[in-house]
Write an enzyme that holds these catalytic residues in place. Structure first.
Site, PDB file in Angstrom:
ATOM      1  N   ASP A   1       0.842  -1.187   0.000  1.00 47.02           N
ATOM      2  CA  ASP A   1       0.000   0.000   0.000  1.00 47.02           C
ATOM      3  C   ASP A   1       0.885   1.247   0.000  1.00 47.02           C
ATOM      4  OD1 ASP A   1      -2.331   1.704   0.514  1.00 47.02           O
ATOM      5  OD2 ASP A   1      -1.537   1.822   2.555  1.00 47.02           O
TER       6      ASP A   1
ATOM      7  N   ASP B   1      -0.261   5.197   0.795  1.00 45.37           N
ATOM      8  CA  ASP B   1      -0.477   6.162   1.886  1.00 45.37           C
ATOM      9  C   ASP B   1      -0.590   5.451   3.229  1.00 45.37           C
ATOM     10  OD1 ASP B   1      -1.377   8.983   0.475  1.00 45.37           O
ATOM     11  OD2 ASP B   1      -1.940   7.236  -0.717  1.00 45.37           O
TER      12      ASP B   1
ATOM     13  N   ASP C   1      -2.204  -0.281   5.911  1.00 46.83           N
ATOM     14  CA  ASP C   1      -2.514   0.360   7.188  1.00 46.83           C
ATOM     15  C   ASP C   1      -3.993   0.623   7.394  1.00 46.83           C
ATOM     16  OD1 ASP C   1      -2.463   2.513   5.148  1.00 46.83           O
ATOM     17  OD2 ASP C   1      -2.846   3.796   6.885  1.00 46.83           O
TER      18      ASP C   1
END
Length: 247
Positions: free
Chosen positions: A17, A19, A196
């Protein structure tokens, strides 16, 4: 938990991922920047795995290319709705339907009436961010629900960290991982998926089912709920681990 992470990239395929995982979160979507050395570390990891590295993100592919100028990584953008694999060009976006355009214009107009709420246009998707206006969470959710009605059943809502996104239905980051794992150079390796946010959690069971690992980046108290098997507390600690892998 760090000791249980792979110590070399041998035999692994990486699905990362952007961001909040590779990049530190910023106050606005356009303010994110790669940390010094990240681009070089990713290039080394890509080289050492024979290209088995993909950035799996809710961002558009063009956004990733602008962050890492001069190189085209494999990218699953818009949560898997857009895909660019090595040697392929980005497929041009389909012309927006009248229903989608109506939904986008509605959400953009509503955002202007909510101080601190930011509208992000991703061409085939859009999002409302309320990190600067946390008290607007309920209002943003209501706007996006109304936008979804306008857009129609070909679209869905994806909530995340201080954001709600409207994007094409039928795709998620887990399906992107599973598809890439059927193709070289990913095929035959063990997938390691890192993320996240809520939208990343579809990758964790997909990776586990293929003999791999899910790594959650963020507060370790959230690790059991996320479905990941391992965790690192911050994007900085995750970047440090990548650098150690490629030394």
């Amino acid at each position: 938990m760090k000791s249980a992470l792979p110590q070399t990239p041998d035999g692994w395929a990486f699905f990362l991922d952007l961001d909040g995982t590779l990049l530190d979160l910023a106050s606005t979507p356009d303010a994110v920047q790669p940390a010094p050395g990240l681009f070089d570390a990713l290039r080394r990891l890509e080289d050492e795995t024979g290209g088995a590295l993909a950035i799996v993100t809710g961002r558009a592919i063009e956004f990733v290319d602008a962050l890492f100028t001069g190189h085209h990584f494999t990218v699953a953008g818009l949560h898997g709705a857009a895909l660019r694999v090595p040697g392929d060009d980005i497929q041009p976006a389909e012309r927006a339907s009248a229903a989608y355009s109506s939904a986008r214009d509605f959400a953009q107009a509503q955002a202007k009436m909510l101080p601190g709420v930011l509208f992000e246009d991703k061409s085939q998707a859009f999002a409302l961010h309320y990190r600067l206006a946390p008290l607007s969470a309920v209002a943003v959710a209501d706007v996006m629900k109304r936008a979804l009605v306008l857009a129609g059943p070909a679209f869905m809502l994806r909530p995340g960290k201080s954001v709600v996104e409207l994007c094409p239905a039928g795709h998620d980051k887990g399906s992107a991982l599973r598809y890439l794992m059927t193709r070289p150079p990913f095929y035959g390796r063990k997938p390691l998926a890192a993320g996240d946010d809520l939208t990343d959690e579809a990758m964790f069971p997909a990776a586990s089912a293929l003999g791999g690992l899910g790594v959650r980046v963020g507060p370790l108290i959230d690790l059991p709920r996320s479905g990941a098997s391992l965790g690192l507390p911050t994007p900085a600690s995750f970047r440090d681990w990548i650098r150690r892998l490629t030394r």
